[in-house]
Design an enzyme around this catalytic site. Structure first.
Site, PDB file in Angstrom:
ATOM      1  N   GLU A  59      16.231 -57.600  44.975  1.00 31.71           N
ATOM      2  CA  GLU A  59      17.644 -57.802  44.663  1.00 31.71           C
ATOM      3  C   GLU A  59      18.537 -56.942  45.549  1.00 31.71           C
ATOM      4  O   GLU A  59      19.649 -57.354  45.916  1.00 31.71           O
ATOM      5  CB  GLU A  59      17.899 -57.483  43.180  1.00 31.71           C
ATOM      6  CG  GLU A  59      17.352 -58.501  42.211  1.00 31.71           C
ATOM      7  CD  GLU A  59      15.829 -58.472  42.099  1.00 31.71           C
ATOM      8  OE1 GLU A  59      15.232 -59.498  41.743  1.00 31.71           O
ATOM      9  OE2 GLU A  59      15.238 -57.398  42.357  1.00 31.71           O
ATOM     10  N   HIS A 128      14.481 -59.555  29.903  1.00 33.57           N
ATOM     11  CA  HIS A 128      14.856 -60.885  30.392  1.00 33.57           C
ATOM     12  C   HIS A 128      15.810 -61.593  29.432  1.00 33.57           C
ATOM     13  O   HIS A 128      15.901 -62.830  29.450  1.00 33.57           O
ATOM     14  CB  HIS A 128      13.617 -61.765  30.590  1.00 33.57           C
ATOM     15  CG  HIS A 128      12.680 -61.280  31.641  1.00 33.57           C
ATOM     16  ND1 HIS A 128      11.826 -60.219  31.437  1.00 33.57           N
ATOM     17  CD2 HIS A 128      12.459 -61.702  32.918  1.00 33.57           C
ATOM     18  CE1 HIS A 128      11.108 -60.018  32.541  1.00 33.57           C
ATOM     19  NE2 HIS A 128      11.472 -60.905  33.450  1.00 33.57           N
TER      20      HIS A 128
END
Length: 322
Positions: A59, A128
């Protein structure tokens, strides 16, 4: 009017804007091989070739490269796979992306969109399932978008892709499969403009994203009790529509804010403080905030069910204030 899914609506927005502007390109994990983990980029690479790129699992690299490309005149779209993973690239997000236009005295802009699937799905567990939009409400220089339906998702994404400021586009994972009416003609949804989705006189209910479902449920249940709620979909959190909020609260004299994110320090805290500072004299009851408990999202199905917003409990608490 035709009905398409939230995912299809965002895909249409991408295609339309990529045709108009050759500087728009997309990069992320599995967006070519898989079409995006939720299918939101399906077929995009076949149409636009190397303007749609799979990236390594980093990321930091994705956001860092997007910032650099935006400064160089491109309009990148960086997909985060899951919003939770934005924490890996926080320096690039809040120290670079958000501040470069300011630090350079406006000599350069950072026109990029970070697409961030967020919220609970089914047993996604603590890493998540998070709703982290409130983090970015505290960072000047970033626009925060939170659509609740396919039509707004398309119109807001098109507006985001044309904006010269960095935009974080939170798209709830459950909403991807939800269908709704979406116009076929060209349209945009203005960033910073809320929508009154139900008129009412007795209480204002403010929400956004997936929690709009609970807001509707609560309003319907209150209606059966003779309480007419006005429901407002914020659509964007930075900027948020202060005028629409004040206008509604001055009419209804009561306010409830509902979001899936943790209640403590959530977007509801900012809205409640704003109303308390600017419309306290109009309120006939304390402001009510509804959000998740201050714990990580549990994996266990029974615990996850308990963690979720409950429209019956919210309705009961609101009724007690009348």
């Amino acid at each position: 009017m035709r009905q398409i899914t939230f995912a299809q609506a965002t895909l249409e927005a991408m295609k339309e804007e990529m045709i108009k502007d050759e500087n728009i390109f997309v990069m992320g994990e599995d967006i070519v091989r898989q079409g995006g983990i939720f299918g939101q980029f399906k077929g995009l690479q076949a149409e636009f070739g190397d303007r749609v790129m799979d990236m390594p699992i980093s990321e930091t690299a994705i956001i860092g490269a997007a910032v650099g490309a935006a400064m160089a005149g491109m309009r990148p779209v960086a997909d985060m796979h899951f919003a939770d993973f934005m924490g890996v690239a926080m320096d690039e997000l809040f120290n670079q992306m958000a501040k470069i236009r300011y630090m350079f005295g406006g000599q350069t802009t950072v026109p990029m969109v970070v697409r961030a699937p967020d919220g609970m799905s089914s047993c996604g567990a603590a890493q998540h399932s998070q709703s982290i939009e409130a983090w970015f409400m505290n960072i000047p220089g970033v626009i925060v978008v939170t659509p609740s339906n396919p039509a707004d998702a398309k119109g807001l994404l098109k507006s985001a892709l044309r904006d010269n400021n960095p935009v974080i586009f939170f798209e709830n994972k459950i909403l991807y499969k939800e269908k709704g009416e979406v116009p076929e003609d060209e349209y945009l949804v203005t960033i910073g403009k809320a929508k009154v989705v139900k008129e009412g006189t007795d209480i204002t209910i403010i929400s956004y994203s997936i929690a709009m479902k609970k807001a509707y449920e609560v309003a319907e249940k209150l209606e059966k009790e003779g309480i007419h709620a006005e429901v407002i979909d914020l659509r964007t959190l930075v900027p948020y529509d202060k005028e629409a909020i004040l206008e509604s609260v001055k009419k209804t004299h009561r306010l409830a804010i509902i979001h899936e994110a943790v209640k403590q320090g959530g977007a509801g805290s900012e809205i409640a403080a704003f109303v308390a500072e600017n419309a306290l004299e109009y309120l006939d009851a304390p402001i009510m905030r509804f959000g998740a408990p201050f714990t990580p999202v549990p994996f266990s199905p029974p615990l996850e069910k308990e963690y979720r917003l409950d429209s019956d409990k919210i309705t009961k608490e609101i009724k007690e204030k009348f």
